[in-house]
Design a protein around this motif. Structure first.
Motif, PDB file in Angstrom:
ATOM      1  N   ASP A  31     -18.705 -59.520 -29.614  1.00 27.89           N
ATOM      2  CA  ASP A  31     -18.324 -58.497 -28.651  1.00 27.89           C
ATOM      3  C   ASP A  31     -19.373 -57.391 -28.597  1.00 27.89           C
ATOM      4  O   ASP A  31     -19.760 -56.925 -27.529  1.00 27.89           O
ATOM      5  N   SER A  32     -19.868 -56.992 -29.764  1.00 27.38           N
ATOM      6  CA  SER A  32     -20.896 -55.956 -29.831  1.00 27.38           C
ATOM      7  C   SER A  32     -22.184 -56.407 -29.145  1.00 27.38           C
ATOM      8  O   SER A  32     -22.801 -55.648 -28.389  1.00 27.38           O
ATOM      9  N   LEU A  33     -22.592 -57.652 -29.384  1.00 24.14           N
ATOM     10  CA  LEU A  33     -23.802 -58.186 -28.750  1.00 24.14           C
ATOM     11  C   LEU A  33     -23.650 -58.260 -27.235  1.00 24.14           C
ATOM     12  O   LEU A  33     -24.583 -57.957 -26.482  1.00 24.14           O
ATOM     13  N   MET A  34     -22.465 -58.660 -26.773  1.00 24.24           N
ATOM     14  CA  MET A  34     -22.226 -58.721 -25.331  1.00 24.24           C
ATOM     15  C   MET A  34     -22.277 -57.333 -24.706  1.00 24.24           C
ATOM     16  O   MET A  34     -22.819 -57.154 -23.612  1.00 24.24           O
ATOM     17  N   ASN A  35     -21.729 -56.344 -25.386  1.00 28.34           N
ATOM     18  CA  ASN A  35     -21.774 -54.977 -24.868  1.00 28.34           C
ATOM     19  C   ASN A  35     -23.208 -54.477 -24.732  1.00 28.34           C
ATOM     20  O   ASN A  35     -23.551 -53.810 -23.750  1.00 28.34           O
ATOM     21  N   ILE A  36     -24.060 -54.802 -25.692  1.00 29.76           N
ATOM     22  CA  ILE A  36     -25.472 -54.408 -25.617  1.00 29.76           C
ATOM     23  C   ILE A  36     -26.146 -55.116 -24.445  1.00 29.76           C
ATOM     24  O   ILE A  36     -26.902 -54.498 -23.675  1.00 29.76           O
ATOM     25  N   ALA A  37     -25.881 -56.412 -24.291  1.00 28.62           N
ATOM     26  CA  ALA A  37     -26.488 -57.171 -23.194  1.00 28.62           C
ATOM     27  C   ALA A  37     -26.061 -56.615 -21.842  1.00 28.62           C
ATOM     28  O   ALA A  37     -26.875 -56.485 -20.925  1.00 28.62           O
ATOM     29  N   GLU A  39     -25.048 -53.542 -21.213  1.00 35.63           N
ATOM     30  CA  GLU A  39     -25.601 -52.195 -21.052  1.00 35.63           C
ATOM     31  C   GLU A  39     -27.039 -52.230 -20.531  1.00 35.63           C
ATOM     32  O   GLU A  39     -27.436 -51.400 -19.712  1.00 35.63           O
ATOM     33  N   TYR A  40     -27.825 -53.200 -20.986  1.00 33.47           N
ATOM     34  CA  TYR A  40     -29.236 -53.269 -20.611  1.00 33.47           C
ATOM     35  C   TYR A  40     -29.536 -54.404 -19.636  1.00 33.47           C
ATOM     36  O   TYR A  40     -30.682 -54.842 -19.519  1.00 33.47           O
ATOM     37  N   ARG A  41     -28.548 -54.876 -18.898  1.00 33.33           N
ATOM     38  CA  ARG A  41     -28.750 -56.009 -17.990  1.00 33.33           C
ATOM     39  C   ARG A  41     -29.752 -55.705 -16.877  1.00 33.33           C
ATOM     40  O   ARG A  41     -30.357 -56.614 -16.325  1.00 33.33           O
ATOM     41  N   ASP A  42     -29.974 -54.448 -16.563  1.00 35.06           N
ATOM     42  CA  ASP A  42     -30.944 -54.110 -15.518  1.00 35.06           C
ATOM     43  C   ASP A  42     -32.383 -54.371 -15.969  1.00 35.06           C
ATOM     44  O   ASP A  42     -33.293 -54.402 -15.155  1.00 35.06           O
ATOM     45  N   ARG A  43     -32.604 -54.598 -17.229  1.00 34.74           N
ATOM     46  CA  ARG A  43     -33.947 -54.877 -17.756  1.00 34.74           C
ATOM     47  C   ARG A  43     -34.281 -56.365 -17.755  1.00 34.74           C
ATOM     48  O   ARG A  43     -35.386 -56.753 -18.104  1.00 34.74           O
ATOM     49  N   ILE A  44     -33.353 -57.199 -17.362  1.00 35.71           N
ATOM     50  CA  ILE A  44     -33.557 -58.645 -17.397  1.00 35.71           C
ATOM     51  C   ILE A  44     -34.404 -59.078 -16.211  1.00 35.71           C
ATOM     52  O   ILE A  44     -34.139 -58.713 -15.072  1.00 35.71           O
ATOM     53  N   ASP A  45     -35.447 -59.837 -16.499  1.00 37.73           N
ATOM     54  CA  ASP A  45     -36.279 -60.423 -15.454  1.00 37.73           C
ATOM     55  C   ASP A  45     -35.774 -61.841 -15.214  1.00 37.73           C
ATOM     56  O   ASP A  45     -36.109 -62.772 -15.952  1.00 37.73           O
ATOM     57  N   GLU A  46     -34.933 -62.011 -14.203  1.00 37.86           N
ATOM     58  CA  GLU A  46     -34.291 -63.304 -13.949  1.00 37.86           C
ATOM     59  C   GLU A  46     -35.282 -64.400 -13.598  1.00 37.86           C
ATOM     60  O   GLU A  46     -34.976 -65.587 -13.770  1.00 37.86           O
TER      61      GLU A  46
END
Length: 73
Positions: A31-37, A39-46
């Protein structure tokens, strides 16, 4: 081409035979790892998740996309 369905039964007992004591990830850690992901999803280069290999083409010129020309014999 690989068959759509085939039998494969992978086993991973050798590490346990050598003394590995496996531990499972807890729900709170996941759950903690998912929350971090999230939170910073705008940094992902799809674009980095797009396939880089064309398995149907035996000549794969992926290296040419890196800026240098590679000759293929």
């Amino acid at each position: 081409m690989e068959a759509e369905e085939h039998y494969y039964n992978a086993r991973h007992s050798k590490l346990i035979d050598l003394g590995l004591q496996p531990h499972l990830l807890s729900e709170s850690l996941l759950d903690s790892l998912m929350n971090i992901a999230v939170e910073y999803r705008d940094r992902i280069d799809e674009s980095l998740f797009a396939p880089q290999v064309n398995w149907r083409n035996p000549r794969n010129d992926r290296r040419q996309n890196l800026g240098r020309v590679v000759s293929v014999s």
